[in-house]
Design an enzyme around this catalytic site. Structure first.
Site, PDB file in Angstrom:
ATOM      1  N   GLY A 187       0.826  -1.092   0.087  1.00 29.17           N
ATOM      2  CA  GLY A 187       0.078   0.203  -0.061  1.00 29.17           C
ATOM      3  C   GLY A 187       0.908   0.931  -0.151  1.00 29.17           C
ATOM      4  O   GLY A 187       0.654   2.850  -1.170  1.00 29.17           O
TER       5      GLY A 187
ATOM      6  N   HIS B  72      12.692   7.870  13.160  1.00 22.60           N
ATOM      7  CA  HIS B  72      11.959   6.862  13.116  1.00 22.60           C
ATOM      8  C   HIS B  72      10.397   7.755  13.088  1.00 22.60           C
ATOM      9  O   HIS B  72       9.292   7.672  13.460  1.00 22.60           O
ATOM     10  CB  HIS B  72      11.903   5.886  14.145  1.00 22.60           C
ATOM     11  N   ILE B  73      10.547   9.141  12.030  1.00 25.00           N
ATOM     12  CA  ILE B  73       9.150   9.914  11.964  1.00 25.00           C
ATOM     13  C   ILE B  73       8.522   9.830  10.910  1.00 25.00           C
ATOM     14  O   ILE B  73       7.707  10.547  11.068  1.00 25.00           O
ATOM     15  CB  ILE B  73       9.584  10.793  12.756  1.00 25.00           C
TER      16      ILE B  73
ATOM     17  N   GLU C  34      17.773   1.362  18.298  1.00 24.73           N
ATOM     18  CA  GLU C  34      17.042   2.415  18.192  1.00 24.73           C
ATOM     19  C   GLU C  34      16.828   2.825  19.680  1.00 24.73           C
ATOM     20  O   GLU C  34      16.491   2.281  20.226  1.00 24.73           O
ATOM     21  CB  GLU C  34      15.313   2.392  17.477  1.00 24.73           C
TER      22      GLU C  34
END
Length: 309
Positions: free
Chosen positions: A151, A282-283, A263
């Site tokens: 997707g 990680h945004i 992380e």
């Protein structure tokens, strides 16, 4: 029934759950493991992001657990076989942050191709690096390679086609007859062919035993000279030390990395002080709109599951 939420969730979605359930919402609970294990002892549902480890010790501490809501799509922090064995339903927020990730990818493709947005301090200091910044590249007719054509990958393709980019995609799960290819947004390619052709490569695959280290030194060396690489999928798919070497040598012209093998990224990692490298924490999937969609979807699915039990 009781719901524990161990990481950030949009406030209106939390309030919706509180109307019908006993909710313990502590977004820093993820960093207090012993407190988390105590909290889940009486929990019927647990809602997490990507940092809470839903592993064997947590599941053992949560005998009443019926559902796990994942505020996002990656499931590598959740022991899925163990949840299945306990008949615990797991609900990822599939599709809710796709637009946010896709726009991050397109924005960084444009930024890295143009290469003109790192000179603010020089210009403000009175320097004028006009000649040095006059050879940026346009996205028009460049080849974008998408690794993983689900997707998010398809939405990236749609946005890229709006910039008149040529799009190719690789996905071992999709056969040549899959309806996804009939949309005409991307041409199907094998991974190594994609890497040889693409001016920009973006990753949208899960981290599995098969994909860990997929882009190693050999595959990075097989990329087109001067290409750029973007990873918003999962850390561990790219060999970080090999990527640093490819950027320092000039083999790659730039990269944007939003996810890391460990992380938070440790100080002094292989990716420290690397040229033409954008690092974000990680945004890619986090925007005001995506947070609302992800939280609402997760709240609805968890509430429905609890009511059905």
């Amino acid at each position: 029934m009781r719901i524990v939420i161990s990481e950030f969730m949009d406030s209106p979605a939390v309030d919706t759950l509180r109307a019908d359930f006993d909710v313990q919402y502590e977004p820093d609970l993820v960093d207090r493991r012993e407190d988390l294990l105590r909290a889940v002892q009486s929990a019927d549902a647990l809602i997490v992001r990507n940092r809470t480890r839903v592993d064997a010790p947590l599941l053992a501490a949560a005998p009443k657990l019926k559902a796990v809501g994942r505020l996002g799509v990656g499931l590598d922090n959740i022991d899925m076989p163990a949840c299945a064995a306990r008949h615990i339903d797991v609900f990822p927020a599939t599709g809710a942050n796709a637009r946010s990730v896709a726009e991050y990818v397109i924005a960084t493709v444009l930024l890295l191709l143009r290469g003109a947005y790192h000179a603010s301090a020089q210009v403000a200091a009175g320097d004028w690096p006009r000649n040095a910044l006059s050879n940026g590249r346009e996205a028009n007719q460049r080849v974008l390679g998408i690794v993983g054509y689900g997707g998010i990958g398809r939405l990236v393709a749609r946005l890229a086609r709006g910039l008149d980019m040529r799009v190719i995609a690789s996905d071992p799960i999709l056969t040549a007859e899959d309806p996804a290819w009939r949309e005409g947004l991307a041409d199907r390619a094998e991974l190594d062919d994609l890497l040889r052709q693409a001016d920009a490569v973006t990753l949208h695959i899960p981290l599995t035993d098969e994909t860990r280290g997929l882009l190693n030194a050999e595959r990075l060396a097989g990329m087109k000279d001067g290409a750029i690489l973007i990873n918003t999928a999962r850390g561990g798919i790219i060999d970080e030390a090999a990527l640093a070497n490819a950027l320092r040598s000039g083999k790659l012209a730039g990269a944007a990395i939003d996810v890391f093998d460990k992380e938070p990224l440790a100080a002094g990692s292989a990716l420290a002080d690397v040229p033409n490298l954008i690092l974000t924490p990680h945004i890619a999937g986090l925007t005001e709109e995506a947070n609302t969609r992800v939280s609402d979807m997760t709240a609805q699915r968890v509430a429905h599951a609890l009511r059905a039990n």
